[in-house]
Enzyme design. Structure first.
Site, PDB file in Angstrom:
ATOM      1  N   HIS A   1      46.836  43.306  40.757  1.00 23.76           N
ATOM      2  CA  HIS A   1      45.938  43.372  41.927  1.00 23.76           C
ATOM      3  C   HIS A   1      45.451  41.967  42.320  1.00 23.76           C
ATOM      4  O   HIS A   1      45.665  41.506  43.442  1.00 23.76           O
ATOM      5  CB  HIS A   1      44.686  44.203  41.608  1.00 23.76           C
TER       6      HIS A   1
ATOM      7  N   ASP B   1      35.289  39.128  38.800  1.00 21.74           N
ATOM      8  CA  ASP B   1      34.497  39.965  37.868  1.00 21.74           C
ATOM      9  C   ASP B   1      35.330  40.019  36.588  1.00 21.74           C
ATOM     10  O   ASP B   1      35.869  41.052  36.229  1.00 21.74           O
ATOM     11  CB  ASP B   1      34.235  41.369  38.447  1.00 21.74           C
TER      12      ASP B   1
HETATM   13  C1  BDR Z   1      40.401  45.893  41.052  1.00 20.07           C
HETATM   14  O1  BDR Z   1      39.355  46.447  40.250  1.00 20.07           O
HETATM   15  C2  BDR Z   1      39.239  45.727  39.053  1.00 20.07           C
HETATM   16  O2  BDR Z   1      39.271  46.595  37.976  1.00 20.07           O
HETATM   17  C3  BDR Z   1      40.416  44.818  38.974  1.00 20.07           C
HETATM   18  O3  BDR Z   1      40.076  43.593  38.338  1.00 20.07           O
HETATM   19  C4  BDR Z   1      40.807  44.596  40.404  1.00 20.07           C
HETATM   20  O4  BDR Z   1      40.067  43.554  40.971  1.00 20.07           O
HETATM   21  C5  BDR Z   1      41.502  46.931  41.158  1.00 20.07           C
HETATM   22  O5  BDR Z   1      41.027  48.103  41.738  1.00 20.07           O
HETATM   23 CA    CA Z   2      38.880  41.972  39.553  1.00 24.88          CA
END
Ligand code: BDR
Ligand code: CA
Length: 315
Positions: A241, A8
């Site tokens: 992340h 995303d």
């Molecule tokens: C996840 O949420 C999105 O904002 C980041 O890209 C990551 O995949 C972290 O909670």
């Molecule tokens: Ca993400």
């Protein structure tokens, strides 16, 4: 190994893509996109622009879900803008790619790749798991052939980031997440439990700032936006992340402590989006999830900056 990234495309997704493209052991065979940090349209545009910036225009992009399950609407929020900017990539303007996405859908690409590559294929989801849920719903048997599915989502032992209970990728589509978690499909969960052990600050990016390429400058600018805003900057910084999920797909031993468990997701009430053990499957000997609890973050951060520095210097 063959890798599909399902993004995303916000800033840490962009870093996951950069890391995977530069990693000697990863062959990215395609990128699928979803709503989440951004609308689907913007996430796809960001992905195409990043692939062009990194001179990887031969990698196909497949569009996926526009909306979460159970709704026909999706709006990005102030929280998401704070972390990823208004365009998902920290308000950085990348040169526009001349390419468009493929006509094949993300779901059909997952299934075709699973059939073609089987165990050799690893899928990393780094956004809401809507595309994965739809692929499993369409053909669970074929999806079962995939070598490893790594999901960056959830928070089992610590609070969430979009609510006290929920991590963003789950919160943005709890119904799809519940479906995947209880579907019987095996997966590794790389949640906030481990990704918050991989924080970066400006100091970690010092070497990037010496690289005189457009790619290095743009990625440094968006990452600076991210680490400054995700947890208020300063000492705490921003978490890798999505790049950690790529690392786990390539090198699962980076997780130094894991828990085998049958998971579910709360889909209603104040704790909507919470990832939790499923009572009904507590005593089943077969566990479908492996949840990361600890990570060798220094080893990962060193490899992440070595690999990304190389690809950024070459572009
Ligand atoms: C996840 O949420 C999105 O904002 C980041 O890209 C990551 O995949 C972290 O909670
Ligand atoms: Ca993400």
């Amino acid at each position: 190994m063959k890798l599909i990234l399902d993004l995303d495309t916000g800033i840490d997704d962009a870093l996951a893509l950069t890391y995977a493209l530069g990693h000697p052991e990863a062959e990215v065979i395609g990128v699928t996109t979803t709503f989440g940090n951004e609308t689907l349209e913007q996430a796809t545009a960001n992905t195409l622009d990043l692939l062009s910036l990194l001179k990887q225009e031969d990698i196909p992009v497949f569009e996926g879900a526009v909306f979460p399950w159970g709704t026909a609407d999706y709006q990005t929020t102030d929280d998401l803008h704070r972390v990823h900017g208004f365009n998902g990539i920290g308000n950085v303007s990348l040169p526009k790619s001349k390419r468009t996405s493929e006509s094949e859908s993300a779901v059909d690409f997952f299934l075709r790749a699973a059939e073609t590559y089987g165990n050799e294929l690893k899928i990393v989801t780094a956004g809401p798991v809507t595309n994965l849920a739809e692929a499993i719903k369409k053909d669970a048997e074929v999806m079962n052939k995939v070598g490893r599915i790594v999901i960056m989502a959830g928070a089992l032992t610590i609070p969430g980031n979009l609510s006290p209970f929920a991590e963003a990728n789950i919160y943005n589509d709890p119904l799809a997440a519940e479906f995947v978690f209880t579907s019987g499909a095996s997966f590794t969960m790389v949640g906030l439990d481990v990704t918050l052990q991989t924080m970066i600050t400006q100091k970690d990016m010092e070497y990037w700032t010496t690289i005189q390429t457009e790619a290095a400058q743009d990625i440094t600018e968006m990452t600076t936006y991210y680490y400054t805003n995700e947890y208020g900057g300063g000492e705490f910084g921003g978490a890798l992340h999505d790049p950690l999920a790529v690392e786990v797909a390539l090198n699962p031993e980076i997780l130094t402590e894991t828990l085998a468990i049958n998971l579910t997701v709360e889909t209603t009430g104040p704790s909507i989006g919470r990832t939790i053990g499923e009572l009904a499957r507590l005593n089943q000997p077969l566990k479908t999830a492996v949840v990361g609890l600890s990570v060798d973050s220094s080893q990962f951060l060193e490899r992440f900056f070595t690999v990304t520095s190389q690809i950024l210097a070459n572009n």
